[in-house]
Design an enzyme around this catalytic site. Structure first.
Site, PDB file in Angstrom:
ATOM      1  N   CYS A  77       0.821  -1.210   0.000  1.00 56.53           N
ATOM      2  CA  CYS A  77       0.000   0.000   0.000  1.00 56.53           C
ATOM      3  C   CYS A  77       0.861   1.270   0.000  1.00 56.53           C
ATOM      4  O   CYS A  77       1.459   1.583  -1.022  1.00 56.53           O
ATOM      5  CB  CYS A  77      -1.004  -0.048   1.145  1.00 56.53           C
ATOM      6  SG  CYS A  77      -2.399   1.059   0.838  1.00 56.53           S
TER       7      CYS A  77
ATOM      8  N   GLU B  82      -0.599  -8.502   5.507  1.00 56.55           N
ATOM      9  CA  GLU B  82      -0.272  -8.628   6.933  1.00 56.55           C
ATOM     10  C   GLU B  82      -1.520  -8.594   7.800  1.00 56.55           C
ATOM     11  O   GLU B  82      -1.476  -8.941   8.976  1.00 56.55           O
ATOM     12  CB  GLU B  82       0.727  -7.529   7.354  1.00 56.55           C
ATOM     13  CG  GLU B  82       0.155  -6.122   7.554  1.00 56.55           C
ATOM     14  CD  GLU B  82      -0.170  -5.384   6.260  1.00 56.55           C
ATOM     15  OE1 GLU B  82      -0.021  -5.962   5.171  1.00 56.55           O
ATOM     16  OE2 GLU B  82      -0.592  -4.208   6.345  1.00 56.55           O
TER      17      GLU B  82
ATOM     18  N   HIS C 183      -3.073  -5.337   1.748  1.00 63.17           N
ATOM     19  CA  HIS C 183      -2.395  -5.568   3.035  1.00 63.17           C
ATOM     20  C   HIS C 183      -2.430  -7.038   3.459  1.00 63.17           C
ATOM     21  O   HIS C 183      -3.279  -7.406   4.281  1.00 63.17           O
ATOM     22  CB  HIS C 183      -3.119  -4.776   4.127  1.00 63.17           C
ATOM     23  CG  HIS C 183      -2.960  -3.295   4.034  1.00 63.17           C
ATOM     24  ND1 HIS C 183      -1.978  -2.608   4.698  1.00 63.17           N
ATOM     25  CD2 HIS C 183      -3.670  -2.365   3.353  1.00 63.17           C
ATOM     26  CE1 HIS C 183      -2.074  -1.314   4.437  1.00 63.17           C
ATOM     27  NE2 HIS C 183      -3.098  -1.136   3.631  1.00 63.17           N
TER      28      HIS C 183
HETATM   29  N1  GLN Z   1      -3.375   6.311   1.078  1.00 61.17           N
HETATM   30  C1  GLN Z   1      -2.179   6.003   1.788  1.00 61.17           C
HETATM   31  C2  GLN Z   1      -0.991   6.758   1.229  1.00 61.17           C
HETATM   32  O1  GLN Z   1      -1.129   7.550   0.382  1.00 61.17           O
HETATM   33  C3  GLN Z   1      -1.907   4.524   1.758  1.00 61.17           C
HETATM   34  C4  GLN Z   1      -2.914   3.792   2.594  1.00 61.17           C
HETATM   35  C5  GLN Z   1      -2.402   2.539   3.215  1.00 61.17           C
HETATM   36  O2  GLN Z   1      -1.200   2.295   3.297  1.00 61.17           O
HETATM   37  N2  GLN Z   1      -3.323   1.758   3.710  1.00 61.17           N
HETATM   38  O3  GLN Z   1       0.103   6.545   1.637  1.00 61.17           O
END
Ligand code: GLN
Length: 198
Positions: A81, A179, A177
């Site tokens: 992410c 994890e 994610h």
């Molecule tokens: N939107 C977040 C960002 O720009 C990422 C979100 C996340 O890691 N769950 O870093």
């Protein structure tokens, strides 16, 4: 390398969950906040969190250039992410001026930050993941998607018509994610990438 030593960037985000997932996947896992800790690991996980904040902290902790250099030198890395965003070579919607997420260039790809987030803040979906027999239950939270990949980048999984899991050589990234679920197959894949088995 029998038991690889894998760091988890511990400036912000869900570091603890990745440390446990890596241990369950057979690695020695340690938090990384300073240069000496980065120097001591074979590979690095960049967790989910907020890529703009992590970018600032990377600068504040004098880790930005050393981390870029490790990636250039071929250190294996996995970003989930926000970590995927940071591992990109180009970031779209990177944030407000002066507070942008900075690309580390681990994978030749263009990533759009908060891409799914503009449509639906978070969602879960079972997705096919290349190399794994059964689908992965993917949890997306204000997730990015990949809009362009360079030559040599493999797309391992997609959702809603966009690449959400990619690999280039020793560097892996997912928009979701793993994890947060009990499924350790993606962390095991990364551990095997670090040891050169996969
Ligand atoms: N939107 C977040 C960002 O720009 C990422 C979100 C996340 O890691 N769950 O870093």
């Amino acid at each position: 390398m029998s038991t690889p030593r894998i760091g988890v960037l511990a400036l912000q985000g869900d570091t603890r969950e990745h440390l446990s997932a890596l241990r369950e996947a057979g690695a020695t896992a340690t938090p990384v906040r300073r240069l000496s800790e980065l120097d001591a690991v074979d590979a690095l996980v960049i967790p989910g969190g907020e890529s703009t904040t992590m970018s600032h902290l990377l600068r504040d902790f004098d880790l930005l250039d050393p981390l870029r250099k490790r990636l250039l030198d071929g250190m294996p890395a996995y970003g989930a992410c926000a970590g995927m965003i940071l591992l990109a070579s180009e970031i779209l919607d990177a944030g407000s001026v002066g507070r942008e997420a900075v690309p580390l260039g681990g994978i030749d790809m263009t990533v759009r930050r908060n891409a799914f987030g503009r449509q639906v803040d978070s969602f879960e979906e079972d997705i096919e993941f290349q190399g794994l027999d059964d689908p992965v239950h993917a949890v997306f939270i204000r997730a990015p998607w990949v809009e362009r990949v360079g030559d040599g980048v493999q797309v391992l999984g997609s959702a809603a018509g966009h690449a959400v899991a990619v690999r280039q050589g020793p560097v892996l990234a997912t928009a979701f994610h793993p994890e947060m679920t009990g499924d350790r197959r993606i962390h095991r894949l990364f551990v095997d990438m670090v040891t050169g088995k996969r």
